[in-house]
Design a protein around this motif. Sequence first.
Motif, mmCIF file in Angstrom:
data_model
loop_
_atom_site.group_PDB
_atom_site.id
_atom_site.type_symbol
_atom_site.label_atom_id
_atom_site.label_comp_id
_atom_site.label_asym_id
_atom_site.label_seq_id
_atom_site.Cartn_x
_atom_site.Cartn_y
_atom_site.Cartn_z
ATOM 1 N N ALA A 87 0.830 -1.212 0.000
ATOM 2 C CA ALA A 87 0.000 0.000 0.000
ATOM 3 C C ALA A 87 0.858 1.253 0.000
ATOM 4 O O ALA A 87 0.593 2.201 -0.759
ATOM 5 C CB ALA A 87 -0.942 -0.006 1.204
ATOM 6 N N ILE A 91 0.830 4.044 -2.958
ATOM 7 C CA ILE A 91 0.433 5.425 -2.679
ATOM 8 C C ILE A 91 1.571 6.398 -2.975
ATOM 9 O O ILE A 91 1.350 7.456 -3.577
ATOM 10 C CB ILE A 91 -0.096 5.555 -1.229
ATOM 11 C CG1 ILE A 91 -1.443 4.816 -1.110
ATOM 12 C CG2 ILE A 91 -0.235 7.020 -0.829
ATOM 13 C CD1 ILE A 91 -1.991 4.713 0.294
ATOM 14 N N LYS A 133 -5.185 4.122 3.457
ATOM 15 C CA LYS A 133 -5.088 2.699 3.781
ATOM 16 C C LYS A 133 -6.111 2.349 4.858
ATOM 17 O O LYS A 133 -6.357 3.141 5.758
ATOM 18 C CB LYS A 133 -3.688 2.359 4.321
ATOM 19 C CG LYS A 133 -2.576 2.645 3.363
ATOM 20 C CD LYS A 133 -1.222 2.143 3.858
ATOM 21 C CE LYS A 133 -0.841 2.647 5.216
ATOM 22 N NZ LYS A 133 0.484 2.226 5.659
ATOM 23 N N ILE A 140 -7.125 -0.473 0.219
ATOM 24 C CA ILE A 140 -6.921 0.951 -0.053
ATOM 25 C C ILE A 140 -8.290 1.493 -0.418
ATOM 26 O O ILE A 140 -8.974 0.943 -1.288
ATOM 27 C CB ILE A 140 -5.923 1.182 -1.202
ATOM 28 C CG1 ILE A 140 -4.522 0.769 -0.774
ATOM 29 C CG2 ILE A 140 -5.943 2.649 -1.634
ATOM 30 C CD1 ILE A 140 -3.460 0.937 -1.854
ATOM 31 N N TRP A 161 -4.105 -3.439 -7.230
ATOM 32 C CA TRP A 161 -5.233 -3.190 -6.328
ATOM 33 C C TRP A 161 -6.505 -3.177 -7.177
ATOM 34 O O TRP A 161 -6.612 -2.416 -8.135
ATOM 35 C CB TRP A 161 -5.049 -1.867 -5.597
ATOM 36 C CG TRP A 161 -3.884 -1.906 -4.655
ATOM 37 C CD1 TRP A 161 -2.617 -1.481 -4.909
ATOM 38 C CD2 TRP A 161 -3.872 -2.425 -3.327
ATOM 39 N NE1 TRP A 161 -1.808 -1.704 -3.819
ATOM 40 C CE2 TRP A 161 -2.560 -2.288 -2.823
ATOM 41 C CE3 TRP A 161 -4.840 -3.009 -2.511
ATOM 42 C CZ2 TRP A 161 -2.195 -2.699 -1.549
ATOM 43 C CZ3 TRP A 161 -4.474 -3.405 -1.228
ATOM 44 C CH2 TRP A 161 -3.175 -3.251 -0.757
#
Length: 189
Positions: A87, A91, A133, A140, A161
């Motif tokens: 994650a 990001i 998160k 996410i 994702w």
Amino acid sequence: MASRLPLLGRISKLLKAPPSTPLCSSRHSLALCFLLRKISTPNVSPWTFASPRSFCSGPLNLPQDSQGPAAIDYRSVLSEDEFHRLANSTIHDLQEKLEEYGDVVELDGFDVDYGNEVLTLKLGTLGTYVMNKQTPNRQIWLSSPISGPSRFDWDHNVRAWVYRRTKANLSKLLESELEQLCGKPVNLS
């Protein structure tokens, strides 16, 4: 409160009246009379009078041994360390690419901000994206001005994702929506 007591007393007497007692008089509306007669009728379920807009219109007829859907233990899907690694990487990569994209589109109010593990993309009057998160769910979450809220799970097969409901890939969804909003293509993959 004192003014309600006489009314409550009258309603209580009406509800206790036997079914043969005439409950309706000129003082009662037809709807109230109908309801009072039905309530005072023996062996009538109170659910008979439920609104047709109630959330459940009838019995579910589930087998006796049915327990409903099983809860997902997200800890078995991804370990917490692996989730944070994936994650955070996603990001931070998106943050860098969105900052580069902001230099290309030259949009008033375009701003990328990352703080407290929340990535915010402001597009001025076009709206705001928020991504963060959700560790307990190993997801996410994305809030989009176009598609609304979405919850993305890590898909080991496609190594991305993915939103389970629509099968949308997080990066592809953002690419599509940003091109639609800003008028210029972006590569976030």
